[in-house]
Motif scaffolding. Structure first.
Motif, PDB file in Angstrom:
ATOM      1  N   GLU A 151       0.829  -1.208   0.000  1.00 33.69           N
ATOM      2  CA  GLU A 151       0.000   0.000   0.000  1.00 33.69           C
ATOM      3  C   GLU A 151       0.868   1.265   0.000  1.00 33.69           C
ATOM      4  O   GLU A 151       0.537   2.244  -0.665  1.00 33.69           O
ATOM      5  CB  GLU A 151      -0.939   0.007   1.211  1.00 33.69           C
ATOM      6  CG  GLU A 151      -2.041  -1.034   1.124  1.00 33.69           C
ATOM      7  CD  GLU A 151      -2.827  -1.160   2.412  1.00 33.69           C
ATOM      8  OE1 GLU A 151      -4.066  -1.104   2.330  1.00 33.69           O
ATOM      9  OE2 GLU A 151      -2.198  -1.301   3.484  1.00 33.69           O
ATOM     10  N   GLN A 195       3.810   1.436  -1.337  1.00 35.47           N
ATOM     11  CA  GLN A 195       4.303   1.499  -2.711  1.00 35.47           C
ATOM     12  C   GLN A 195       3.277   2.194  -3.605  1.00 35.47           C
ATOM     13  O   GLN A 195       3.638   3.072  -4.394  1.00 35.47           O
ATOM     14  CB  GLN A 195       4.598   0.102  -3.239  1.00 35.47           C
ATOM     15  CG  GLN A 195       5.018   0.104  -4.696  1.00 35.47           C
ATOM     16  CD  GLN A 195       5.049  -1.282  -5.293  1.00 35.47           C
ATOM     17  OE1 GLN A 195       4.354  -2.187  -4.843  1.00 35.47           O
ATOM     18  NE2 GLN A 195       5.848  -1.458  -6.315  1.00 35.47           N
ATOM     19  N   GLN A 196       2.031   1.814  -3.478  1.00 32.60           N
ATOM     20  CA  GLN A 196       0.991   2.426  -4.306  1.00 32.60           C
ATOM     21  C   GLN A 196       0.841   3.915  -3.992  1.00 32.60           C
ATOM     22  O   GLN A 196       0.640   4.720  -4.909  1.00 32.60           O
ATOM     23  CB  GLN A 196      -0.342   1.683  -4.116  1.00 32.60           C
ATOM     24  CG  GLN A 196      -0.333   0.270  -4.671  1.00 32.60           C
ATOM     25  CD  GLN A 196       0.115   0.206  -6.125  1.00 32.60           C
ATOM     26  OE1 GLN A 196      -0.352   0.945  -6.975  1.00 32.60           O
ATOM     27  NE2 GLN A 196       1.063  -0.683  -6.403  1.00 32.60           N
ATOM     28  N   ASP A 197       0.963   4.296  -2.722  1.00 32.61           N
ATOM     29  CA  ASP A 197       0.911   5.716  -2.357  1.00 32.61           C
ATOM     30  C   ASP A 197       2.023   6.499  -3.047  1.00 32.61           C
ATOM     31  O   ASP A 197       1.796   7.586  -3.581  1.00 32.61           O
ATOM     32  CB  ASP A 197       1.045   5.902  -0.836  1.00 32.61           C
ATOM     33  CG  ASP A 197      -0.186   5.464  -0.063  1.00 32.61           C
ATOM     34  OD1 ASP A 197      -1.251   5.231  -0.693  1.00 32.61           O
ATOM     35  OD2 ASP A 197      -0.080   5.367   1.175  1.00 32.61           O
ATOM     36  N   ARG A 201       1.355   6.772  -6.848  1.00 33.35           N
ATOM     37  CA  ARG A 201       0.286   7.745  -7.123  1.00 33.35           C
ATOM     38  C   ARG A 201       0.773   9.182  -6.920  1.00 33.35           C
ATOM     39  O   ARG A 201       0.330  10.093  -7.601  1.00 33.35           O
ATOM     40  CB  ARG A 201      -0.921   7.485  -6.232  1.00 33.35           C
ATOM     41  CG  ARG A 201      -1.859   6.408  -6.745  1.00 33.35           C
ATOM     42  CD  ARG A 201      -3.180   6.395  -5.987  1.00 33.35           C
ATOM     43  NE  ARG A 201      -3.039   6.058  -4.578  1.00 33.35           N
ATOM     44  CZ  ARG A 201      -3.066   4.819  -4.085  1.00 33.35           C
ATOM     45  NH1 ARG A 201      -3.257   3.797  -4.904  1.00 33.35           N
ATOM     46  NH2 ARG A 201      -2.932   4.599  -2.807  1.00 33.35           N
ATOM     47  N   ARG A 227      10.471   1.560 -10.212  1.00 31.80           N
ATOM     48  CA  ARG A 227       9.538   0.588  -9.629  1.00 31.80           C
ATOM     49  C   ARG A 227      10.309  -0.548  -8.951  1.00 31.80           C
ATOM     50  O   ARG A 227       9.951  -0.998  -7.863  1.00 31.80           O
ATOM     51  CB  ARG A 227       8.616   0.015 -10.697  1.00 31.80           C
ATOM     52  CG  ARG A 227       7.533   0.959 -11.145  1.00 31.80           C
ATOM     53  CD  ARG A 227       6.687   0.282 -12.238  1.00 31.80           C
ATOM     54  NE  ARG A 227       5.712   1.183 -12.779  1.00 31.80           N
ATOM     55  CZ  ARG A 227       4.496   1.360 -12.276  1.00 31.80           C
ATOM     56  NH1 ARG A 227       4.123   0.681 -11.215  1.00 31.80           N
ATOM     57  NH2 ARG A 227       3.665   2.205 -12.822  1.00 31.80           N
ATOM     58  N   GLY A 244       2.800  -6.086  -5.003  1.00 30.61           N
ATOM     59  CA  GLY A 244       1.633  -6.249  -4.156  1.00 30.61           C
ATOM     60  C   GLY A 244       1.722  -7.366  -3.134  1.00 30.61           C
ATOM     61  O   GLY A 244       0.790  -7.579  -2.382  1.00 30.61           O
TER      62      GLY A 244
END
Length: 156
Positions: free
Chosen positions: A118, A120-122, A125, A137, A150
């Motif tokens: 999560e 990482q996704q923040d 974004r 990445r 994930g």
């Protein structure tokens, strides 16, 4: 790291010797261009990060050396030991360039209830698309100790 970067007076102690930070900073400023002229390595890792970032706080140092982005800091700190891998993102938020920090504010909020995936996704974004390269990445996954996208390591 944050304590070193925002401290008013730093004294480096090595055995019986003491070196005021300003002496080290003045030496580095004078020799940095010589080191680059001879294509010698700059300070690297955490020591390099601290010296560069601390010197960048000096108003007399050229502007091109005053800023680090979150991406640069994550890449510099990817292999540094952290008890919690999420600190490789959260601990760096206070060190990024003030302009970038203003853009990040509200986009990445430290929350240790979130998984590494999560976080990482923040980060992804919060960054602009051109900064999200396949290499970044990979670095981000390594920093957060995510083996597969994930799927963080057990216990994270």
């Amino acid at each position: 790291m944050q304590e070193v970067l925002v401290a008013r007076n730093i004294l480096i102690c090595c055995g019986e010797y003491e070196i005021p930070w300003m002496v080290l900073e003045q030496w580095y400023k004078k020799t940095r261009s010589l080191l680059l002229d001879f294509q010698l390595e700059k300070l690297t890792g955490c020591a390099g990060l601290l010296v560069e970032q601390r010197i960048s706080l000096s108003s007399t140092f050229p502007a091109q050396y005053r800023r680090f982005s979150l991406e640069q800091l994550i890449e510099m700190c990817v292999n540094h030991g952290c008890k919690d891998p999420r600190d490789r993102v959260y601990a760096l938020l206070g060190l990024i360039d003030a302009n970038a920090n203003a853009r990040m504010r509200g986009r990445i909020i430290p929350n240790y209830k979130k998984s590494a995936g999560e976080v990482q996704q923040d980060v992804l974004r919060a960054l602009s698309a051109p900064k999200i390269t396949p290499y970044f990445r990979l670095i981000l996954r390594k920093a957060l100790e995510i083996e597969d996208l994930g799927h963080p390591k057990p216990g994270v």
